[in-house]
Design an enzyme around this catalytic site. Structure first.
Site, PDB file in Angstrom:
ATOM      1  N   ILE A  31      40.661  43.840  52.421  1.00  6.32           N
ATOM      2  CA  ILE A  31      40.914  45.417  52.796  1.00  6.32           C
ATOM      3  C   ILE A  31      39.549  46.364  52.284  1.00  6.32           C
ATOM      4  CG2 ILE A  31      43.511  45.179  52.900  1.00  6.32           C
ATOM      5  CD1 ILE A  31      43.554  46.562  50.201  1.00  6.32           C
ATOM      6  N   GLN A  93      37.385  38.901  37.982  1.00  8.89           N
ATOM      7  CA  GLN A  93      38.582  38.685  38.886  1.00  8.89           C
ATOM      8  C   GLN A  93      39.546  40.048  38.567  1.00  8.89           C
ATOM      9  OE1 GLN A  93      40.954  35.009  37.918  1.00  8.89           O
ATOM     10  NE2 GLN A  93      42.247  35.467  39.499  1.00  8.89           N
ATOM     11  N   HIS A  99      41.824  32.881  44.552  1.00  5.40           N
ATOM     12  CA  HIS A  99      41.344  33.225  45.608  1.00  5.40           C
ATOM     13  C   HIS A  99      40.058  32.976  46.125  1.00  5.40           C
ATOM     14  CE1 HIS A  99      41.324  37.065  43.500  1.00  5.40           C
ATOM     15  NE2 HIS A  99      40.241  37.604  44.312  1.00  5.40           N
ATOM     16  N   HIS A 101      36.796  33.913  48.205  1.00  4.86           N
ATOM     17  CA  HIS A 101      36.169  34.926  49.049  1.00  4.86           C
ATOM     18  C   HIS A 101      35.015  34.112  50.052  1.00  4.86           C
ATOM     19  CE1 HIS A 101      36.826  38.616  46.794  1.00  4.86           C
ATOM     20  NE2 HIS A 101      36.973  37.993  45.652  1.00  4.86           N
TER      21      HIS A 101
END
Length: 107
Positions: A31, A93, A99, A101
């Site tokens: 986002i 982080q 996660h 990227h």
């Protein structure tokens, strides 16, 4: 984890712009993108970071890493892409759910 935003996204409690999903992982658009294409690939099972990965996560992590090039190609990153895994506060982080990227500029 009930307060983890990525767990809520994986559970469909929070909407996302998903680009890939299977029983083990979910990939969605960041986002707050840092590149023209900026995706996040998360495991559906929660663990805080790469530093918290255990032997039982080996197969999942392997599947995720092998899925990255396919997702990148499908996102138009045929000239290459960058992957990043921030680990811990000192590693930058911000969301404590592992996660990856996937970033780049389409060809």
């Amino acid at each position: 984890m009930s307060d983890c935003i990525f767990c809520k996204i994986a559970a469909k409690e929070i909407p996302s712009s998903a680009v890939y999903e299977d029983e083990n992982m979910l990939c969605f658009k960041d986002i707050n993108p840092a590149a023209p294409v900026h995706l996040l690939l998360i495991p559906k099972v929660h663990f805080d970071s790469l530093a918290h990965a255990e032997a039982g996560h080996e197969t999942l992590l392997g599947k995720m890493m092998l899925k990255v090039p396919q997702i990148a190609r499908e996102a138009g990153l045929s000239n290459g892409f960058k992957t990043l895994i921030n680990t811990g506060k000192g590693g930058g982080q911000e969301v404590f759910h592992l996660h990856i990227h996937i970033m780049g500029t389409p060809a």
